[in-house]
Design an enzyme around this catalytic site. Structure first.
Site, PDB file in Angstrom:
ATOM      1  N   HIS A  52       0.818  -1.265  -0.070  1.00 45.66           N
ATOM      2  CA  HIS A  52      -0.021   0.109   0.015  1.00 45.66           C
ATOM      3  C   HIS A  52       0.857   1.084  -0.046  1.00 45.66           C
ATOM      4  O   HIS A  52       2.186   1.176   0.472  1.00 45.66           O
ATOM      5  CB  HIS A  52      -1.002   0.037   1.226  1.00 45.66           C
ATOM      6  CG  HIS A  52      -2.144   0.934   1.055  1.00 45.66           C
ATOM      7  ND1 HIS A  52      -2.120   2.450   1.056  1.00 45.66           N
ATOM      8  CD2 HIS A  52      -3.270   0.715   0.821  1.00 45.66           C
ATOM      9  CE1 HIS A  52      -3.104   3.025   0.807  1.00 45.66           C
ATOM     10  NE2 HIS A  52      -4.190   1.840   0.795  1.00 45.66           N
ATOM     11  N   GLY A  53       0.487   2.423  -0.706  1.00 49.77           N
ATOM     12  CA  GLY A  53       1.212   3.535  -0.793  1.00 49.77           C
ATOM     13  C   GLY A  53       1.317   4.049   0.816  1.00 49.77           C
ATOM     14  O   GLY A  53       0.324   3.787   1.809  1.00 49.77           O
ATOM     15  N   ASP A  54       2.344   4.801   1.361  1.00 49.63           N
ATOM     16  CA  ASP A  54       2.419   5.210   2.645  1.00 49.63           C
ATOM     17  C   ASP A  54       1.709   6.367   2.894  1.00 49.63           C
ATOM     18  O   ASP A  54       1.493   6.907   4.210  1.00 49.63           O
ATOM     19  CB  ASP A  54       4.066   5.425   2.911  1.00 49.63           C
ATOM     20  CG  ASP A  54       4.458   6.640   2.434  1.00 49.63           C
ATOM     21  OD1 ASP A  54       3.658   7.103   1.456  1.00 49.63           O
ATOM     22  OD2 ASP A  54       5.501   6.898   2.245  1.00 49.63           O
ATOM     23  N   ASP A  80     -39.663  30.682   3.316  1.00 53.79           N
ATOM     24  CA  ASP A  80     -39.646  29.364   2.654  1.00 53.79           C
ATOM     25  C   ASP A  80     -41.016  29.607   1.881  1.00 53.79           C
ATOM     26  O   ASP A  80     -41.954  28.635   2.424  1.00 53.79           O
ATOM     27  CB  ASP A  80     -39.537  28.285   3.367  1.00 53.79           C
ATOM     28  CG  ASP A  80     -39.386  26.899   2.544  1.00 53.79           C
ATOM     29  OD1 ASP A  80     -39.162  27.168   1.388  1.00 53.79           O
ATOM     30  OD2 ASP A  80     -39.561  25.961   3.129  1.00 53.79           O
TER      31      ASP A  80
HETATM   32  C1  SPV Z   1     -36.832  21.533   2.815  1.00 52.41           C
HETATM   33  O1  SPV Z   1     -35.693  21.373   3.328  1.00 52.41           O
HETATM   34  O2  SPV Z   1     -37.005  22.836   2.366  1.00 52.41           O
HETATM   35  C2  SPV Z   1     -38.101  20.799   2.766  1.00 52.41           C
HETATM   36  C3  SPV Z   1     -38.060  19.891   4.112  1.00 52.41           C
HETATM   37  O3  SPV Z   1     -38.918  20.923   2.146  1.00 52.41           O
HETATM   38  S1  SPV Z   1     -38.765  20.366   5.126  1.00 52.41           S
HETATM   39  O4  SPV Z   1     -38.297  21.426   5.743  1.00 52.41           O
HETATM   40  O5  SPV Z   1     -39.113  19.458   6.220  1.00 52.41           O
HETATM   41  O6  SPV Z   1     -40.237  20.786   4.779  1.00 52.41           O
HETATM   42 MG    MG Z   2     -38.765  22.725   1.242  1.00 49.53          MG
END
Ligand code: SPV
Ligand code: MG
Length: 431
Positions: A89-91, A204
């Site tokens: 094996h390589g070291d 989100d």
């Molecule tokens: C996200 O990571 O944006 C998801 C998963 O949609 S959750 O946040 O659990 O909805």
């Molecule tokens: Mg999401």
């Protein structure tokens, strides 16, 4: 005649490998082990050549007398069955996570009087060039895109970690740990709508548009090779979704997961605390079918995410939807839950698996985070997504650092919480 064994986990033979073979020849018959695909994906990079072709390449290399398959990255099968007189094996495995494999090999050899021969690791411009070329090949869309399907076939469970930038992509790409004499790493990346939005200081709610999401994906792709699953939110209008499928496919994304909600989407972790509307089975199936019709390769996956348990619509509704979405062409089902107890997830998976042995199941254990990967495997789950942990780790660290500097009126007190930049940039590849 004595036997000299060495294990290869490469798709291309370069002068470093030839150096090991030439050394092995001095000790006896040269047997080369080709590390199996299953072991290779946990240990090293995803192979660009199938095992049979790697075996052929090794066999045709001058000085090699025999090629066998090595199934275990910690050499247990080699040490118990082949019992070579010498292992070469390589070291370069003396330090870092691989050193524990080295320790096990030394112990194993001792048990029957074998010997370890370590050869000076060859690293020069030519070897670096071969390494770089292989890495570049792996990052190309046609290789990266199909890798998720290949991993689902190969691995008991595919382990996916959230990434929302080049740097977090590099952490997912390069983090390797050792446990029980084996190395482990993540298989792919999840580009979460929650983290992608949060990183921009936005809610989100599908506010961050596809152009911005593609920018994040591109930043990650520039510096990584592992496959990417995009959180596609609701998929938007079907008329838009079909175009986005084409774009993602061409970019080299492996899968998009779309959730069966409609109207103003809110994050699932809010559950019924906020108003959220589930799409009709009919509409959502039409969206899945349109997406499948639009895609051009067999590699890309459209995974249908079921929100019935999140929205407290019941197990039967979730299962009904799963059946319909698979019929409409979904390549996988993601079942989500915000309960701490994984019981409803397990019930769904057990029932679904009785009827459907093949369709991949994806879960996101953010709330039911006590489940282990082994338990998930036991319930027929194929992909686990750790959806937001890197961002949640970074946020408190950044907040605490900001507060400490404000309180101290200087940076010294914060220093003990910080990593030297030298260490951070060791992640970054130089061309
Ligand atoms: C996200 O990571 O944006 C998801 C998963 O949609 S959750 O946040 O659990 O909805
Ligand atoms: Mg999401």
């Amino acid at each position: 005649m004595k036997t000299a064994y060495t294990c290869f986990c490469t798709d291309v033979i370069h002068e470093g490998h030839l150096n090991i073979i030439n050394n092995a020849k001095k000790y006896g018959k040269v047997i080369v082990g080709a590390l199996s695909d299953e072991a290779l994906v946990r240990y090293n990079k995803f192979p660009t050549l199938p095992l049979e072709e790697r075996i052929k390449v090794y066999r045709e290399t001058e000085g090699v007398d025999e090629v066998i398959v090595q199934n275990d990255m910690n050499y247990s099968d080699i040490l118990s069955e082949l019992k070579p007189d010498y292992i070469l094996h390589g070291d370069n495995w003396k330090n870092g996570p691989e050193s524990s494999i080295r320790g096990r090999v030394i112990e194993g050899l001792k048990s029957y009087g074998g010997e370890l021969v370590e050869v000076g690791y060859t690293y020069n411009e030519n070897v670096k060039k071969v390494d770089d070329q292989l890495k570049e090949k792996l990052s190309m869309p046609e290789y990266r895109r199909k890798r998720l399907k290949q991993l689902i076939e190969l691995c008991p469970i595919v382990k996916v970690m959230e990434a929302h930038s080049g740097l977090t992509g590099l952490i997912v790409e390069k983090t390797v740990v050792e446990g029980d004499g084996k190395l482990d790493q993540f298989d792919g990346m999840w580009v979460s709508s929650l983290c992608d939005s949060t990183d921009r200081g936005k809610p989100d709610i599908e506010l961050v548009d596809m152009t911005s999401r593609l920018r994040t994906i591109d930043d990650i792709m520039e510096v990584t090779t592992k496959p990417i699953i995009l959180d596609g939110d609701t998929g938007g209008l079907t008329e838009h979704f079909v175009y986005n499928v084409r774009t993602l496919e061409r970019t080299g994304v492996s899968a998009v997961i779309i959730e069966d909600k409609t109207g103003l989407k809110k994050n699932s972790l809010f559950g019924t605390e906020v108003e959220q509307t589930q799409d009709s089975i009919e509409n959502f199936c039409a969206k899945i079918s349109a997406g499948k019709k639009a895609q051009l390769t067999d590699d890309f996956m459209i995974i249908a995410r079921i929100e019935s348990l999140i929205l407290e619509k019941g197990m039967e509704d979730a299962l009904n939807r799963a059946r319909s979405y698979v019929k409409a062409g979904a390549d996988g089902i993601m079942i989500h839950s915000r309960k701490k107890d994984p019981a409803e997830i397990f019930e769904f998976c057990d029932t679904f698996r009785k009827e459907d042995k093949k369709t991949p199941i994806v879960v996101v254990p953010t709330s039911f985070n006590s489940v282990t990967e082994d338990e998930l495997i036991g319930h027929g789950i194929n992909v686990v997504i750790y959806a937001n942990q890197l961002m949640r780790a970074a946020f408190p660290a950044m907040k605490q650092t900001a507060e400490t500097i404000l309180k101290s009126h200087r940076a010294l007190e914060a220093d003990k919480m910080l990593m030297p930049f030298k260490e951070i940039i060791s992640l970054i590849d130089e061309l």
